[in-house]
Design a protein around this motif. Structure first.
Motif, PDB file in Angstrom:
ATOM      1  N   SER A 186       6.780  57.114 -51.731  1.00 11.25           N
ATOM      2  CA  SER A 186       7.326  58.357 -52.270  1.00 11.25           C
ATOM      3  C   SER A 186       8.192  59.058 -51.234  1.00 11.25           C
ATOM      4  O   SER A 186       8.803  60.078 -51.524  1.00 11.25           O
ATOM      5  CB  SER A 186       6.189  59.278 -52.706  1.00 11.25           C
ATOM      6  OG  SER A 186       5.388  59.602 -51.582  1.00 11.25           O
ATOM      7  N   GLN A 187       8.217  58.525 -50.015  1.00 14.48           N
ATOM      8  CA  GLN A 187       9.023  59.128 -48.945  1.00 14.48           C
ATOM      9  C   GLN A 187       9.276  58.077 -47.866  1.00 14.48           C
ATOM     10  O   GLN A 187       8.499  57.138 -47.707  1.00 14.48           O
ATOM     11  CB  GLN A 187       8.280  60.317 -48.333  1.00 14.48           C
ATOM     12  CG  GLN A 187       6.843  59.989 -47.945  1.00 14.48           C
ATOM     13  CD  GLN A 187       6.070  61.188 -47.430  1.00 14.48           C
ATOM     14  OE1 GLN A 187       6.656  62.242 -47.211  1.00 14.48           O
ATOM     15  NE2 GLN A 187       4.780  61.030 -47.210  1.00 14.48           N
ATOM     16  N   THR A 188      10.371  58.250 -47.123  1.00 13.45           N
ATOM     17  CA  THR A 188      10.655  57.295 -46.048  1.00 13.45           C
ATOM     18  C   THR A 188       9.892  57.644 -44.770  1.00 13.45           C
ATOM     19  O   THR A 188      10.010  56.922 -43.771  1.00 13.45           O
ATOM     20  CB  THR A 188      12.167  57.238 -45.739  1.00 13.45           C
ATOM     21  OG1 THR A 188      12.663  58.578 -45.660  1.00 13.45           O
ATOM     22  CG2 THR A 188      12.917  56.466 -46.807  1.00 13.45           C
ATOM     23  N   SER A 189       9.095  58.714 -44.796  1.00 16.26           N
ATOM     24  CA  SER A 189       8.281  59.043 -43.616  1.00 16.26           C
ATOM     25  C   SER A 189       7.331  57.896 -43.262  1.00 16.26           C
ATOM     26  O   SER A 189       6.866  57.789 -42.122  1.00 16.26           O
ATOM     27  CB  SER A 189       7.486  60.332 -43.860  1.00 16.26           C
ATOM     28  OG  SER A 189       8.357  61.383 -44.208  1.00 16.26           O
ATOM     29  N   THR A 190       7.056  57.033 -44.236  1.00 20.54           N
ATOM     30  CA  THR A 190       6.247  55.835 -43.984  1.00 20.54           C
ATOM     31  C   THR A 190       6.776  55.027 -42.801  1.00 20.54           C
ATOM     32  O   THR A 190       6.007  54.438 -42.043  1.00 20.54           O
ATOM     33  CB  THR A 190       6.293  54.909 -45.213  1.00 20.54           C
ATOM     34  OG1 THR A 190       7.673  54.669 -45.525  1.00 20.54           O
ATOM     35  CG2 THR A 190       5.626  55.536 -46.416  1.00 20.54           C
ATOM     36  N   TYR A 212      10.497  56.596 -54.497  1.00 21.21           N
ATOM     37  CA  TYR A 212      10.232  56.632 -55.947  1.00 21.21           C
ATOM     38  C   TYR A 212       9.247  57.733 -56.302  1.00 21.21           C
ATOM     39  O   TYR A 212       8.208  57.879 -55.653  1.00 21.21           O
ATOM     40  CB  TYR A 212       9.629  55.291 -56.380  1.00 21.21           C
ATOM     41  CG  TYR A 212      10.503  54.099 -56.070  1.00 21.21           C
ATOM     42  CD1 TYR A 212      11.371  53.591 -57.024  1.00 21.21           C
ATOM     43  CD2 TYR A 212      10.458  53.491 -54.813  1.00 21.21           C
ATOM     44  CE1 TYR A 212      12.178  52.502 -56.746  1.00 21.21           C
ATOM     45  CE2 TYR A 212      11.268  52.403 -54.524  1.00 21.21           C
ATOM     46  CZ  TYR A 212      12.121  51.906 -55.498  1.00 21.21           C
ATOM     47  OH  TYR A 212      12.922  50.833 -55.213  1.00 21.21           O
ATOM     48  N   ARG A 213       9.585  58.495 -57.333  1.00 21.76           N
ATOM     49  CA  ARG A 213       8.662  59.520 -57.857  1.00 21.76           C
ATOM     50  C   ARG A 213       8.824  59.588 -59.368  1.00 21.76           C
ATOM     51  O   ARG A 213       9.955  59.545 -59.856  1.00 21.76           O
ATOM     52  CB  ARG A 213       8.982  60.893 -57.251  1.00 21.76           C
ATOM     53  CG  ARG A 213       8.683  60.928 -55.758  1.00 21.76           C
ATOM     54  CD  ARG A 213       9.032  62.266 -55.141  1.00 21.76           C
ATOM     55  NE  ARG A 213       9.095  62.118 -53.691  1.00 21.76           N
ATOM     56  CZ  ARG A 213       9.462  63.067 -52.848  1.00 21.76           C
ATOM     57  NH1 ARG A 213       9.796  64.262 -53.326  1.00 21.76           N
ATOM     58  NH2 ARG A 213       9.488  62.852 -51.552  1.00 21.76           N
ATOM     59  N   PRO A 214       7.721  59.723 -60.088  1.00 21.55           N
ATOM     60  CA  PRO A 214       7.822  59.727 -61.559  1.00 21.55           C
ATOM     61  C   PRO A 214       8.367  61.042 -62.109  1.00 21.55           C
ATOM     62  O   PRO A 214       7.688  61.743 -62.844  1.00 21.55           O
ATOM     63  CB  PRO A 214       6.382  59.473 -62.031  1.00 21.55           C
ATOM     64  CG  PRO A 214       5.510  59.707 -60.863  1.00 21.55           C
ATOM     65  CD  PRO A 214       6.324  59.733 -59.616  1.00 21.55           C
ATOM     66  N   HIS A 226      17.276  58.165 -52.603  1.00 19.64           N
ATOM     67  CA  HIS A 226      17.300  57.690 -51.213  1.00 19.64           C
ATOM     68  C   HIS A 226      17.057  58.840 -50.236  1.00 19.64           C
ATOM     69  O   HIS A 226      17.464  59.965 -50.500  1.00 19.64           O
ATOM     70  CB  HIS A 226      18.654  57.065 -50.885  1.00 19.64           C
ATOM     71  CG  HIS A 226      18.956  55.820 -51.656  1.00 19.64           C
ATOM     72  ND1 HIS A 226      19.272  55.837 -52.993  1.00 19.64           N
ATOM     73  CD2 HIS A 226      18.984  54.521 -51.275  1.00 19.64           C
ATOM     74  CE1 HIS A 226      19.476  54.602 -53.404  1.00 19.64           C
ATOM     75  NE2 HIS A 226      19.321  53.782 -52.385  1.00 19.64           N
ATOM     76  N   GLN A 227      16.412  58.503 -49.142  1.00 18.66           N
ATOM     77  CA  GLN A 227      16.238  59.486 -48.072  1.00 18.66           C
ATOM     78  C   GLN A 227      16.714  58.911 -46.744  1.00 18.66           C
ATOM     79  O   GLN A 227      16.716  57.691 -46.556  1.00 18.66           O
ATOM     80  CB  GLN A 227      14.750  59.852 -47.916  1.00 18.66           C
ATOM     81  CG  GLN A 227      14.200  60.665 -49.080  1.00 18.66           C
ATOM     82  CD  GLN A 227      12.761  61.098 -48.840  1.00 18.66           C
ATOM     83  OE1 GLN A 227      11.991  60.387 -48.187  1.00 18.66           O
ATOM     84  NE2 GLN A 227      12.393  62.247 -49.375  1.00 18.66           N
ATOM     85  N   MET A 228      17.122  59.830 -45.865  1.00 13.83           N
ATOM     86  CA  MET A 228      17.346  59.428 -44.480  1.00 13.83           C
ATOM     87  C   MET A 228      16.265  60.076 -43.644  1.00 13.83           C
ATOM     88  O   MET A 228      16.191  61.299 -43.529  1.00 13.83           O
ATOM     89  CB  MET A 228      18.712  59.870 -43.959  1.00 13.83           C
ATOM     90  CG  MET A 228      18.867  59.532 -42.466  1.00 13.83           C
ATOM     91  SD  MET A 228      20.540  59.734 -41.833  1.00 13.83           S
ATOM     92  CE  MET A 228      20.640  61.507 -41.692  1.00 13.83           C
ATOM     93  N   GLU A 229      15.419  59.252 -43.069  1.00 13.87           N
ATOM     94  CA  GLU A 229      14.340  59.726 -42.201  1.00 13.87           C
ATOM     95  C   GLU A 229      14.823  59.625 -40.760  1.00 13.87           C
ATOM     96  O   GLU A 229      15.519  58.668 -40.404  1.00 13.87           O
ATOM     97  CB  GLU A 229      13.130  58.798 -42.395  1.00 13.87           C
ATOM     98  CG  GLU A 229      11.858  59.313 -41.785  1.00 13.87           C
ATOM     99  CD  GLU A 229      11.229  60.391 -42.663  1.00 13.87           C
ATOM    100  OE1 GLU A 229      11.603  60.507 -43.850  1.00 13.87           O
ATOM    101  OE2 GLU A 229      10.363  61.120 -42.143  1.00 13.87           O
ATOM    102  N   GLY A 230      14.472  60.611 -39.950  1.00 11.87           N
ATOM    103  CA  GLY A 230      14.817  60.533 -38.524  1.00 11.87           C
ATOM    104  C   GLY A 230      13.574  60.762 -37.692  1.00 11.87           C
ATOM    105  O   GLY A 230      12.690  61.544 -38.091  1.00 11.87           O
TER     106      GLY A 230
HETATM  107  N1  DAH Z   1       8.979  63.343 -46.393  1.00 14.78           N
HETATM  108  C1  DAH Z   1       9.422  64.649 -46.818  1.00 14.78           C
HETATM  109  C2  DAH Z   1       9.699  64.619 -48.317  1.00 14.78           C
HETATM  110  O1  DAH Z   1       9.872  63.578 -48.866  1.00 14.78           O
HETATM  111  C3  DAH Z   1      10.659  65.061 -46.086  1.00 14.78           C
HETATM  112  C4  DAH Z   1      10.386  65.318 -44.636  1.00 14.78           C
HETATM  113  C5  DAH Z   1      10.014  66.571 -44.215  1.00 14.78           C
HETATM  114  C6  DAH Z   1      10.514  64.311 -43.712  1.00 14.78           C
HETATM  115  C7  DAH Z   1       9.750  66.837 -42.886  1.00 14.78           C
HETATM  116  C8  DAH Z   1      10.232  64.549 -42.379  1.00 14.78           C
HETATM  117  C9  DAH Z   1       9.863  65.837 -41.985  1.00 14.78           C
HETATM  118  O2  DAH Z   1      10.345  63.616 -41.446  1.00 14.78           O
HETATM  119  O3  DAH Z   1       9.610  66.087 -40.660  1.00 14.78           O
HETATM  120  O4  DAH Z   1       9.756  65.660 -48.923  1.00 14.78           O
END
Ligand code: DAH
Length: 344
Positions: A186-190, A212-214, A226-230
């Motif tokens: 559900s997030q690229t924080s994985t 992906y989110r329903p 899509h997300q960009m994770e940093g």
């Molecule tokens: N994972 C969060 C989301 O999907 C977005 C996010 C927030 C990512 C804070 C991060 C963060 O890396 O530090 O809503």
């Protein structure tokens, strides 16, 4: 009837027919000559054929042979008249021949999707800021999507109604909240967790990919985006660095000196946490979240939170792409309408 007279009648007929077909310049005159000379009912060939009966029986074989020769000559004249007509009539109407005067058909080259183009641009900009690219799987387990990110068992973000849990090994998707459940991330924080588990600090990466989110699809929601994770992990990483990285990023991507604003927020995996807004065409627009990596997350991957610090951010790729290009409906990006896609 004399054989000589019969033969000379045949010769005369052949000559006349050849003349007539040779000078026929449209379909009507070819047809007229055809009826006159070789018509089945009243054609002149037909009447000559009847005269064969008037020949002496011993003359008939020679007369018959001559008759066949003349038939062939006339047929040849008819065929070539028809071929000449076909060749000179408009090719397109006939649908038969190549018309070299027509313009060629344009072949459109393949095209890179606007989201893929955006991803490439983001990688370039962040690459110049010193961030490498990391990847992770789209099918994830609860550990990487939740637990290691400090999202406990009873947290609403793990609700089966807000996630695409997979039913594995005979267990239904609704049991998915359990520890070893699998889901579409559900997030690229994985990817933060996956990278920190596999390499020691320092780390400076981004990860771009699908989540992906329903959600019901509307102008601003789509069940896949899509997300960009940093992630930047090192000793003494600060909030000021987070702010300047995001400001430089926004200035580069959105094209002018963009102002940035942090609003206090909450994410389980960062402390403190902020929402990130950029000033764009006179409006503050939220592009994602960010913060300092929570000590619980650092511990979960085996780092010492007393020694190690980190910053993290997550931005919406569609949102960036749509703002920059003036797209107002996220669904346009995924309808596969070439009239839309070819504008990029
Ligand atoms: N994972 C969060 C989301 O999907 C977005 C996010 C927030 C990512 C804070 C991060 C963060 O890396 O530090 O809503």
């Amino acid at each position: 009837m004399e054989l000589a007279a019969f033969v000379s009648n045949l010769e005369r007929l052949a000559g006349e027919a050849e003349q007539a077909f040779g000078s026929a310049h449209d379909a009507a005159s070819v047809e007229q000559a055809r009826v006159q000379y070789v018509g089945a009912r009243s054609g002149q060939m037909k009447s000559l054929q009847k005269e064969m009966g008037a020949l002496a029986p011993s003359d008939r074989p020679i007369g018959g042979k001559k008759l066949n020769e003349v038939k062939d000559r006339i047929q040849l004249a008819l065929d070539s008249a028809q071929a000449r007509l076909n060749a000179s009539s408009p090719a397109v109407a006939k649908g038969l021949l190549l018309d070299p005067t027509l313009p060629g058909r344009r072949i459109r080259l393949g095209h890179v999707h606007p989201i893929t183009q955006t991803i490439d641009q983001l990688k370039q900009i962040m690459g110049r800021l010193g961030f490498g690219v990391a990847e992770g799987p789209e099918v994830e387990d609860s550990w990487h999507n939740f637990v290691a990110l400090n999202i406990p068992q009873d947290h609403p973000a793990r609700d089966p109604l807000d996630n695409f849990y997979l039913s594995v090994a005979g267990r239904s998707a609704i049991d998915g909240v359990s520890e070893n459940a699998r889901l579409l991330r559900s997030q690229t924080s994985t990817v933060q967790i996956r990278v920190m588990e596999s390499v020691p600090p320092p780390i400076r990466i981004i990860s771009l990919g699908r989540v992906y989110r329903p959600d019901e699809a509307d102008a601003t929601h789509f069940p896949m985006f899509h997300q960009m994770e940093g992630l930047w992990i090192d000793q003494n990483v600060t909030m000021a660095q987070l702010r300047s990285i995001l400001r430089m990023f926004a200035t580069n991507y959105l094209g002018s000196d963009v102002s940035i604003r942090f609003r206090p927020s909450f994410f389980p995996f960062t402390e403190p946490s902020v929402e990130v807004d950029f000033l764009w065409n006179g409006n503050w627009i939220e592009f994602g979240g960010a913060g300092m990596v929570d000590p619980n997350v650092l511990s979960a991957v085996g780092y010492d939170p007393e020694q190690i610090t980190g910053l993290a951010f997550g931005l919406g790729v569609e949102r960036l792409c749509m703002r920059r290009h003036g797209v107002h409906d996220i669904r346009d990006l995924y309808r596969n309408d070439l009239r839309f896609l070819h504008q990029f």
